[in-house]
Write a protein that holds these residues in place. Structure first.
Motif, PDB file in Angstrom:
ATOM      1  N   VAL A 130     -14.538  38.657  35.448  1.00 35.10           N
ATOM      2  CA  VAL A 130     -15.865  38.400  36.008  1.00 35.10           C
ATOM      3  C   VAL A 130     -16.193  36.918  35.940  1.00 35.10           C
ATOM      4  O   VAL A 130     -16.794  36.358  36.848  1.00 35.10           O
ATOM      5  N   ARG A 131     -15.773  36.253  34.879  1.00 36.30           N
ATOM      6  CA  ARG A 131     -16.112  34.833  34.709  1.00 36.30           C
ATOM      7  C   ARG A 131     -15.429  33.935  35.744  1.00 36.30           C
ATOM      8  O   ARG A 131     -15.855  32.829  35.988  1.00 36.30           O
ATOM      9  N   SER A 132     -14.352  34.429  36.354  1.00 34.83           N
ATOM     10  CA  SER A 132     -13.659  33.605  37.346  1.00 34.83           C
ATOM     11  C   SER A 132     -14.313  33.681  38.725  1.00 34.83           C
ATOM     12  O   SER A 132     -13.977  32.921  39.616  1.00 34.83           O
ATOM     13  N   ARG A 133     -15.263  34.607  38.905  1.00 37.57           N
ATOM     14  CA  ARG A 133     -15.943  34.736  40.191  1.00 37.57           C
ATOM     15  C   ARG A 133     -17.379  34.237  40.050  1.00 37.57           C
ATOM     16  O   ARG A 133     -18.002  34.373  39.005  1.00 37.57           O
ATOM     17  N   SER A 134     -17.882  33.703  41.148  1.00 47.39           N
ATOM     18  CA  SER A 134     -19.284  33.283  41.137  1.00 47.39           C
ATOM     19  C   SER A 134     -20.172  34.523  41.088  1.00 47.39           C
ATOM     20  O   SER A 134     -19.744  35.631  41.421  1.00 47.39           O
ATOM     21  N   LYS A 186     -20.032  41.407  42.530  1.00 47.24           N
ATOM     22  CA  LYS A 186     -20.123  42.790  42.990  1.00 47.24           C
ATOM     23  C   LYS A 186     -18.845  43.127  43.759  1.00 47.24           C
ATOM     24  O   LYS A 186     -18.499  42.463  44.739  1.00 47.24           O
ATOM     25  N   LEU A 187     -18.152  44.151  43.311  1.00 44.12           N
ATOM     26  CA  LEU A 187     -16.876  44.513  43.924  1.00 44.12           C
ATOM     27  C   LEU A 187     -17.105  45.393  45.149  1.00 44.12           C
ATOM     28  O   LEU A 187     -18.011  46.226  45.172  1.00 44.12           O
ATOM     29  N   PRO A 188     -16.265  45.235  46.160  1.00 44.56           N
ATOM     30  CA  PRO A 188     -16.427  46.040  47.386  1.00 44.56           C
ATOM     31  C   PRO A 188     -16.060  47.503  47.119  1.00 44.56           C
ATOM     32  O   PRO A 188     -15.361  47.816  46.155  1.00 44.56           O
TER      33      PRO A 188
END
Length: 132
Positions: free
Chosen positions: A35-39, A44-46
């Motif tokens: 999670v920390r690698s994404r803004s 929110k995952l598709p």
């Protein structure tokens, strides 16, 4: 009620087949994201992320019958044995055979129910019509 129990068993069978024969690398790669690698907006995952692997190709590849097919297979095998060997006689006597065709062995189906005699009679007539 019977179908609900069968459905639960079938779902458990599918889950076990996915665990035993599924694509482990694809499954592990799916959860290596942090999670920390994404803004924040991208966290929110598709919906595609939550889709399970299809189990039908896994059943075919492993040569495993689904639960409903296993029941039909064993029911047909047991019916064949009862009709061929006329044993156990108590079950054989419950079958009502049609004597219309001299070569084809069809059964007169009893009133619809969940018991072996009804289900095996219906299944036997379907199998006989396919093979003759």
């Amino acid at each position: 009620m019977h179908d609900a129990k069968i459905r639960k068993l079938f779902l458990a069978q599918k889950k076990i087949v996915r665990v035993l024969f599924g694509d482990r690398e694809k499954y592990n790669e799916k959860f290596k994201t942090c999670v920390r690698s994404r803004s924040y907006p991208d966290q929110k995952l598709p919906p595609e992320f939550y889709i399970k692997e299809s189990s039908k190709p896994l059943f075919l590849k492993a040569g495993i019958m689904a639960l409903k097919n296993l029941y039909a297979y064993h029911c047909a095998c047991e019916t064949f044995k009862v009709l061929k060997y006329r044993s156990p006689i108590a079950i054989y006597n419950q079958f009502k055979l049609s004597h219309r065709g001299h070569k084809q062995l069809f059964m007169i189906t009893p009133a619809p129910s969940e018991n072996f005699i009804y289900k095996s009679s219906v299944l036997w007539n379907k199998v006989r019509s396919i093979f003759h």
